[in-house]
Every structure is written in C-alpha cells, then in structure tokens.
Write a protein that holds these residues in place. Sequence first.
Motif, mmCIF file in Angstrom:
data_model
loop_
_atom_site.group_PDB
_atom_site.id
_atom_site.type_symbol
_atom_site.label_atom_id
_atom_site.label_comp_id
_atom_site.label_asym_id
_atom_site.label_seq_id
_atom_site.Cartn_x
_atom_site.Cartn_y
_atom_site.Cartn_z
ATOM 1 N N GLY A 17 2.115 7.944 -3.190
ATOM 2 C CA GLY A 17 1.666 6.775 -3.931
ATOM 3 C C GLY A 17 0.877 5.792 -3.102
ATOM 4 O O GLY A 17 0.734 4.613 -3.482
ATOM 5 N N HIS A 18 0.362 6.235 -1.952
ATOM 6 C CA HIS A 18 -0.441 5.344 -1.114
ATOM 7 C C HIS A 18 -1.615 4.803 -1.912
ATOM 8 O O HIS A 18 -2.277 5.538 -2.653
ATOM 9 N N THR A 69 0.826 -1.208 0.000
ATOM 10 C CA THR A 69 0.000 0.000 0.000
ATOM 11 C C THR A 69 0.858 1.255 0.000
ATOM 12 O O THR A 69 0.479 2.263 -0.596
ATOM 13 N N HIS A 70 2.011 1.191 0.668
ATOM 14 C CA HIS A 70 2.991 2.269 0.627
ATOM 15 C C HIS A 70 4.269 1.738 1.268
ATOM 16 O O HIS A 70 4.261 0.669 1.880
ATOM 17 N N MET A 71 5.364 2.459 1.122
ATOM 18 C CA MET A 71 6.665 1.912 1.467
ATOM 19 C C MET A 71 7.178 2.330 2.843
ATOM 20 O O MET A 71 8.390 2.352 3.075
ATOM 21 N N HIS A 72 6.285 2.633 3.783
ATOM 22 C CA HIS A 72 6.703 2.816 5.173
ATOM 23 C C HIS A 72 7.213 1.486 5.721
ATOM 24 O O HIS A 72 6.786 0.410 5.292
ATOM 25 N N MET A 73 8.069 1.570 6.735
ATOM 26 C CA MET A 73 8.757 0.379 7.228
ATOM 27 C C MET A 73 7.811 -0.666 7.812
ATOM 28 O O MET A 73 8.123 -1.864 7.805
ATOM 29 N N ASP A 74 6.653 -0.247 8.331
ATOM 30 C CA ASP A 74 5.733 -1.227 8.909
ATOM 31 C C ASP A 74 4.871 -1.897 7.847
ATOM 32 O O ASP A 74 3.988 -2.688 8.178
ATOM 33 N N ASP A 102 -3.170 2.867 5.327
ATOM 34 C CA ASP A 102 -2.999 3.906 6.353
ATOM 35 C C ASP A 102 -3.848 5.144 6.071
ATOM 36 O O ASP A 102 -3.545 6.235 6.568
ATOM 37 N N ALA A 103 -4.906 4.989 5.293
ATOM 38 C CA ALA A 103 -5.775 6.141 5.017
ATOM 39 C C ALA A 103 -6.659 6.485 6.206
ATOM 40 O O ALA A 103 -7.116 7.629 6.333
ATOM 41 N N ILE A 104 -6.905 5.504 7.089
ATOM 42 C CA ILE A 104 -7.824 5.687 8.216
ATOM 43 C C ILE A 104 -7.191 5.108 9.479
ATOM 44 O O ILE A 104 -6.667 3.991 9.456
ATOM 45 N N PHE A 105 -7.283 5.873 10.569
ATOM 46 C CA PHE A 105 -6.753 5.437 11.858
ATOM 47 C C PHE A 105 -7.886 5.379 12.879
ATOM 48 O O PHE A 105 -8.984 5.880 12.651
ATOM 49 N N GLU A 106 -7.595 4.801 14.026
ATOM 50 C CA GLU A 106 -8.623 4.562 15.048
ATOM 51 C C GLU A 106 -9.363 5.835 15.452
ATOM 52 O O GLU A 106 -10.583 5.831 15.637
ATOM 53 N N VAL A 107 -8.647 6.932 15.568
ATOM 54 C CA VAL A 107 -9.280 8.177 16.023
ATOM 55 C C VAL A 107 -10.181 8.804 14.974
ATOM 56 O O VAL A 107 -10.995 9.683 15.279
#
Length: 310
Positions: A222-223, A130-135, A240-245
């Motif tokens: 590029g997400h 989905t994107h290249m962040h480490m997680d 990572d478009a949506i988070f808990e909050v």
Amino acid sequence: MTATTRNVRPVTEKLGKEGSGELVPSRYAVRIGDLDVVLISDGVLPLPTSTMSTNVSEADRNEWFDGRFLQRDTFDWALNIALIRSDERLILVDSGVGDGFEYFTRAGQSVMRLETAGIDLSAITDIVVTHMHMDHVGGLNTDGVKARLRPDVRIHVAAAEVAFWKNPDFSKTVMPETVPPALRKAAAKFVALYGENIVQFDQTVEVAAGVSARVTGGHTPGHCVVDVASNGEKLTFVGDAIFEVNFDNPAWQNGFEHDPEGAVDVRIALFNEAAETGALLAAAHVAFPSIGHIAKHGDGFRFVPVQWDY
C-alpha cells in the motif's frame, strides 16, 4: 512544468517562526504554485550498505560507495518528512522514526523540529502515511504526541497497507534480523493508537486542494506517493520508492522492499514521469532536502538538486 524555490522566511512566516538554534539546516521550503511545502529532516539512520543493493555484487556496491567517499559497511540513510499548507489545511506527510529505537539515536527529530519551526501539532489537520514502516509512523507513536494532535485529525493510509500489516510478509526482504519484529510492533501500535482517525483509501485520495495521494505499491503493497500541484507546477514526495543509489542504478533493489521487482518498476515509472514533466521530486531517503529535478542519463537517471535560495 517547473517550480520555483523561495526563501524560507516568507513560507515560515505563514507556517511558523525561526529560531531552532541548530548549527545545520534541518528544514527547507519551496513554493509550488500557491502551495507551501517544507521538507524537514528527521535525522539519519545508520544502516548496512548491503541493504541498499541486495541484487548486485559487493564489488559493484563498493565501487558506488567509494565513488562518493562513503564508507563501505555502514551508510547514513537520510530520513525526511514533509509539511504542506493548502488554504486552511496543514498536512503532515510521514512522521519520522520517533524515540523508541535505541539504535537510531541520530533520528527522531521531527517533532522537535516542527516545534522549533513554530508549528503547533494541534494545527495539523491531515496526515498522510506513505507506508507503515517504523521510520514513517514512529513519530506518531511517541509518547504524548497523540494528546497534542487535534482529536479529529485525519490520517490517510491506503487500505492495502492497513490490510498488509495485519499479517505482514517479509519473505522477499533482506533486513537486519532485529528489524522485522520492530516493524511489526510499530505498525500494530500505530493502528491501536489511531484506528479511529485512519481514513483508508483505495487508489487515490484528494487530501486538500492541490494535494493528493496515490498508491504505487512495490516497497510495500500500500505504499503511496504524495502529489502537490498548483498553477502548472508540481512536486511529488515519493516516500520510499527511490533511494540514493537508484539515480545511477534504478534496478538496484533495497532490502526493505517487500516486492523488490515491483519496486523497480515503480521507481522507473516515477523517474520517467518526473523527467518527462519537469516536476520536482522529493524523497524520504535522499540526502536532505532531497528536492530536485530528474534528467535521463544513459541507462539511468541524473538527480539535479534545486539551487538553495538563501
């Protein structure tokens, strides 16, 4: 448009076998029409709560966390990946954080949990990042993983994402100071390891029958999100478009967003889309298994988790 939850067993009989020995559930399956989707927990990432809401006051942030009986300083951020079966194609969506980060000792479980589900890494035909962040790429960077994947595995990444990480811009992010160097290192290692396997796409790509990825941008340039659709049913893995909050506060910005204002527009559009169609939504950083419907609720949205089918 609706989707039905099914008992995990019929799905895992096709994808693998039971027997992890863990005392907490770490995978959950749904059937989307004729397609099987399994959400898998990579673990949790302890992060400062301030990164969950960088554009609001500490008092407003504390009120939200207090109302959920959560600590005010550190938040256990869920980390989920997905596995999709479409005919003879087996598609992995993201890979978790891997084992290269000493401060994330409670995550990096994806490879082990795939194994305990009976999934041989060599059976995976496609991977969507989905994107290249480490997680999200760290699991692929783990020693020994590449050798266990098939040599011709296709790794679908948006062209804009690959281009961004050649010279990433962190000017609008609000991250702990140790994070940007780790992100750069993980992205560079991923490209170095898998450059020949990366299949770049522009706006959308059909990965397999009923499985496609589309670029949203926002979180990173590029997400992308992954849509799973079959027989009138749909699930979107929103990365990572949506988070808990954000269900209660869609305009709250996240410190890991490279375009915070654009990310707000992206998530509101995804919320409205899910609310209007009735499609299921799943996410990388919503409490496991993160699967549910979206309902409009005042100025925000309400997350309606699926009823677990035991």
